[in-house]
Motif scaffolding. Structure first.
Motif, PDB file in Angstrom:
ATOM      1  N   ASP A  55       0.834  -1.200   0.000  1.00 20.06           N
ATOM      2  CA  ASP A  55       0.000   0.000   0.000  1.00 20.06           C
ATOM      3  C   ASP A  55       0.873   1.256   0.000  1.00 20.06           C
ATOM      4  O   ASP A  55       0.815   2.081   0.912  1.00 20.06           O
ATOM      5  N   VAL A  56       1.680   1.413  -1.047  1.00 21.81           N
ATOM      6  CA  VAL A  56       2.614   2.533  -1.114  1.00 21.81           C
ATOM      7  C   VAL A  56       1.929   3.769  -1.690  1.00 21.81           C
ATOM      8  O   VAL A  56       0.838   3.699  -2.259  1.00 21.81           O
ATOM      9  N   THR A  57       2.584   4.905  -1.543  1.00 22.40           N
ATOM     10  CA  THR A  57       2.108   6.166  -2.132  1.00 22.40           C
ATOM     11  C   THR A  57       3.232   6.725  -2.999  1.00 22.40           C
ATOM     12  O   THR A  57       4.036   7.532  -2.546  1.00 22.40           O
ATOM     13  N   GLU A  58       3.284   6.268  -4.244  1.00 20.93           N
ATOM     14  CA  GLU A  58       4.380   6.643  -5.139  1.00 20.93           C
ATOM     15  C   GLU A  58       3.889   7.247  -6.455  1.00 20.93           C
ATOM     16  O   GLU A  58       4.556   8.098  -7.032  1.00 20.93           O
ATOM     17  N   CYS A  59       2.735   6.781  -6.944  1.00 23.41           N
ATOM     18  CA  CYS A  59       2.112   7.348  -8.137  1.00 23.41           C
ATOM     19  C   CYS A  59       0.847   8.087  -7.708  1.00 23.41           C
ATOM     20  O   CYS A  59       0.074   7.585  -6.889  1.00 23.41           O
ATOM     21  N   THR A  60       0.630   9.264  -8.261  1.00 22.55           N
ATOM     22  CA  THR A  60      -0.524  10.068  -7.852  1.00 22.55           C
ATOM     23  C   THR A  60      -1.777   9.672  -8.622  1.00 22.55           C
ATOM     24  O   THR A  60      -1.712   9.208  -9.759  1.00 22.55           O
ATOM     25  N   GLY A  61      -2.939   9.879  -7.966  1.00 23.75           N
ATOM     26  CA  GLY A  61      -4.219   9.637  -8.614  1.00 23.75           C
ATOM     27  C   GLY A  61      -4.683   8.200  -8.484  1.00 23.75           C
ATOM     28  O   GLY A  61      -4.173   7.414  -7.688  1.00 23.75           O
TER      29      GLY A  61
END
Length: 448
Positions: free
Chosen positions: A398-404
């Motif tokens: 559950d990473v946050t690396e690509c937006t949207g």
């Protein structure tokens, strides 16, 4: 020049480290040459046969996984979650897209990364660029950034362990279609996406119950409980690839036994350079990344060099132009190639051409990724080319690396779980959402 597994040394080469201790390097390579192969020739031939079906428009290729595997983050949970994500995406594509899916993971060998510069500078200190854990360390220190040949041994054993677990998951019950509800990774945030997957799972369960009533069960039909997941990586570090190249005892043919499929990157695909020469001599299925500067003649020359017999399933051309450039560059390329009768799998890598900056973070916009995928399908069909696959950098975490996308990652929330050591990856929410969108495109392409 006659091909041998070390004849690549007679050609110009890019993106290679310089090792300070040649004696230690040779000792490591000698040890690698004596270790068992990571994959077997029969497995590689099975993959080629499946990719042949893609080339013949009878299947679709799903290739995805880590940008760069890590020694520090290695563990069973990460491998399991990547496997489950591939299964989820494949079942969406199979059921909604209506065709067999060939699953190839960027795992068990994706340790080396090309870099745009040989050095990077931080606070006035200049050090060699990080080139992947198989070469040097991620930490910004002189000791970590020194290329260390012993890292190849660690990469080998991590790859072997990863392959062992992938084979166990594929044959040991996790891939059973009756477990389709349990493949959910547990953190899908968008209720609509979770509901969509649950609805599909329920339809599959009903179909399985009908088949069971007709006497077709997991006990008598292994395809209901088992699957095949193949491995791939960029064949960048040629000393490592050479050391794991073997002669098949049954056929006498030569295989690079570091992975089932290897690919050459956009930066190292020079026709008269070492990477093209080396891979021209092995029997594995091969991929070549093609960027926005390419011409149709480049692809024809690559096909002649790597697939002179025009074998279906041998060559995968991986388009990576970016959403802003694909419309102006790809149509005339495909228009010309459609006349050539080349047996090529064409797939789309919508990640690398859409990298941008948000503050201090490299990122990719989900909308741009999807836009390039849609345009690839539209251009392919309009020019008589079968859009045969997708190539993604993604993770089951559950990473946050690509937006949207479904998980609504913003530029401000990138810092929450930005864990990649190189390029930004889709998280499981975003990858599954993309799979549903691609499934509709695959269905249209097959009808066309």
């Amino acid at each position: 020049m006659t091909w041998t597994k070390n004849s690549w040394k007679n050609y110009p080469i890019k993106q290679q480290p310089t090792y300070s201790d040649e004696k230690e390097l040779n000792e490591v390579l000698t040890r690698l040459e004596k270790l068992p192969p990571l994959v077997f020739a029969g497995e590689v031939r099975n993959l080629k046969a499946k990719l042949e079906k893609v080339a013949l428009k009878e299947a679709f290729l799903l290739q995805g996984g880590d940008c760069a595997e890590s020694f520090a983050n290695f563990g069973a949970v990460n491998i399991r979650d990547m496997f489950k994500l591939l299964l989820q995406m494949a079942i969406v594509l199979t059921f909604a897209g209506g065709c067999p899916i060939v699953k190839i993971a960027r795992l068990a060998g994706q340790f080396a990364k090309p870099r745009s510069a040989d050095f990077e500078e931080l606070d006035g200190v200049k050090l060699p660029s990080y080139r992947g854990d198989i070469i040097n360390g991620f930490n910004f220190s002189k000791e970590a950034r020194e290329p260390d040949p012993k890292r190849m041994i660690e990469a080998y054993y991590q790859s072997a362990t990863t392959l062992n677990l992938l084979r166990a998951f594929a044959k040991g019950g996790l891939a059973d279609l009756h477990e389709v509800h349990r493949w959910n990774l547990g953190f899908l945030k968008k209720a609509e996406l979770g509901s969509k997957y649950d609805e599909l799972s329920e339809k599959i369960t009903q179909a399985l119950e009908f088949m069971q009533a007709c006497g077709i069960t997991a006990a008598n039909s292994p395809s209901l409980r088992e699957t095949s997941v193949y491995t791939s990586h960029e064949a960048l570090l040629l000393p490592y690839e050479e050391a794991l190249t073997r002669v098949d005892s049954l056929s006498g043919e030569i295989y690079d036994c570091s992975a089932h499929m290897l690919w050459i990157g956009e930066r190292t695909r020079g026709l008269d350079e070492a990477h093209i020469h080396f891979l021209s001599g092995v029997k594995n299925p091969l991929g070549v990344k093609i960027g926005p500067s390419a011409k149709a003649d480049d692809i024809k020359a690559i096909a002649q060099a790597l697939n002179p017999k025009n074998e279906a399933g041998r060559l995968n051309i991986i388009i990576r132009m970016g959403a802003d450039k694909i419309a102006s560059n790809l149509p005339h390329i495909f228009k010309e190639l459609s006349k050539e009768g080349l047996n090529i799998v064409y797939s789309i890598d919508p990640m690398h051409g859409n990298t941008t900056k948000a503050g201090n973070f490299k990122t990719r916009e989900f909308d741009k990724i999807m836009q390039e995928v849609k345009m690839f399908f539209e251009i392919s069909m309009s020019e008589g080319i079968y859009p045969g696959g997708v190539h993604l950098e993604m993770t089951g975490q559950d990473v946050t690396e690509c937006t949207g996308g479904a998980s609504n990652v913003t530029a401000e929330s990138l810092q929450n779980r930005y864990e990649t050591q190189c390029d930004p990856r889709l998280n499981a929410d975003q990858a599954l959402e993309l799979a549903f969108l691609i499934a509709d495109l695959v269905k249209k392409a097959r009808k066309a």
